[in-house]
Design an enzyme around this catalytic site. Structure first.
Site, PDB file in Angstrom:
ATOM      1  N   TYR A 115      -2.004  -0.970  10.944  1.00  0.00           N
ATOM      2  CA  TYR A 115      -2.068  -1.282   9.513  1.00  0.00           C
ATOM      3  C   TYR A 115      -0.811  -0.778   8.797  1.00  0.00           C
ATOM      4  CZ  TYR A 115      -3.626  -1.320   4.653  1.00  0.00           C
ATOM      5  OH  TYR A 115      -3.718  -1.548   3.304  1.00  0.00           O
ATOM      6  N   SER A 162       0.870  -1.184   0.000  1.00  0.00           N
ATOM      7  CA  SER A 162       0.000   0.000   0.000  1.00  0.00           C
ATOM      8  C   SER A 162       0.899   1.223   0.000  1.00  0.00           C
ATOM      9  CB  SER A 162      -0.856   0.020   1.272  1.00  0.00           C
ATOM     10  OG  SER A 162      -1.511   1.254   1.404  1.00  0.00           O
TER      11      SER A 162
END
Ligand SMILES: NC(=O)c1ccc[n+]([C@@H]2O[C@H](COP(=O)([O-])OP(=O)(O)OC[C@H]3O[C@@H](n4cnc5c(N)ncnc54)[C@H](OP(=O)(O)O)[C@@H]3O)[C@@H](O)[C@H]2O)c1
Length: 276
Positions: free
Chosen positions: A151, A138
């Site tokens: 995360y 990401s």
């Protein structure tokens, strides 16, 4: 010889689209998911469009499930050419609001599972003298932000692993890459885990602000099929790049990060996130 692909987290979003794209690209695709009853739509498309997709069970949090899935692919197809490590979820909340246990769970799914799958698949690819491993990271794996450190840290860990693998597996003709999407319009935001913020009202405020911002960005988010397109492009590149960015939002953030010092970037992001 028919080429074979294995994708994790194919029940929705990026994994779903990538499974279809790989099958359309000629790969016998093993689309894996922890709950195979979520595979009906994929099976329907496969049947309608005559795509070589097989849905099999794989819960990335369970090492035995990983071993069984890899065994099943090998007994059916006897090789693995492409592995896409995609399964993951988002643990939201500021550091003080997220239990260590929830940090661990986040790393279990988003990071340790990838290590385990690679440990199962790399020997097969070494024997073949070829293979491709695509890790869905990401843009959050490249920059820290408030409100989702569990995360973000799990994706930073994946980025570190990805850079190491380029050398270690590259020696055996195995190519690896990291895909870095920005905000993608998938179920990700509905399945995000959000803890109750109890420690300080400022944490609650930050978390709520970040969530509201994300919600707005998701509406205009990049479609998951675009991530799948980049995966296909990456596996066809003669020289596979260490990382591929997906989405104009991600490209903009990474450009800002490249052109600024760490402190300048932090100030720029603070202004973006908390305009006063
Ligand atoms: N959406 C974004 O903006 C975005 C941006 C950058 C990176 N990513 C990354 O892209 C990947 C895919 O996310 P997505 O956006 O496509 O979200 P999604 O639609 O929620 O898909 C996530 C997939 O991961 C699966 N999964 C979660 N935990 C699992 C487990 N223990 N075992 C097996 N499968 C599991 C889910 O299965 P279930 O259906 O069973 O829950 C689902 O298939 C994730 O790694 C995410 O971090 C997403």
């Amino acid at each position: 010889m028919e080429k074979v692909a294995l994708v994790t987290g194919s029940s929705s979003g990026i994994g779903y689209e990538t499974s279809i794209a790989l099958a359309k690209d000629g790969y016998q695709t093993f689309a894996t998911m922890r709950d195979t009853s979520k595979g009906d739509k994929l099976k329907e498309i496969a049947q309608k469009e005559n795509l070589p997709i097989t849905v099999i069970e794989l819960d990335v949090d369970n090492e035995e499930s990983i071993e069984n899935a890899v065994k099943k692919v090998m007994s059916d197809a006897n090789r693995i050419d492409v592995l896409v490590n995609n399964a993951g979820y988002g643990q939201f909340g500021c550091t003080e609001d997220v239990s260590v246990d929830d940090f661990r769970k986040q790393f279990e799914t988003n990071f340790f599972s990838v290590v385990k799958i690679i440990q199962e698949v790399a020997p097969i690819m070494r024997n073949q003298n070829s293979g491709i491993i695509v890790n869905i990271s990401s843009v959050a794996g490249r920059m820290g932000l408030p409100g989702s450190p569990a995360y973000i840290s799990s994706k930073f860990a994946l980025e570190g692993l990805g850079e190491c693998l380029r050398y270690e597996l590259g020696m055996f003709g195995i190519k690896t890459t990291l895909i870095e999407p920005g905000v993608i319009k998938t179920n990700f935001f509905d399945s995000m885990k959000i803890p109750e913020s109890k420690k300080d009202p400022k944490y609650k405020h930050i978390t709520e602000n970040m969530l509201a911002g994300l919600k707005m960005m998701v509406e205009m988010g990049t479609p998951p099929a675009q991530v799948a397109e980049v995966v296909i492009k990456a596996i066809h590149d003669d020289e596979m790049l260490p990382r591929y960015i997906v989405g104009t939002d991600a490209a903009m953030f990474m450009e800002a990060k490249k052109s600024k010092s760490d402190l300048e970037f932090e100030k720029y992001m603070s202004k973006e996130l908390f305009p006063s």
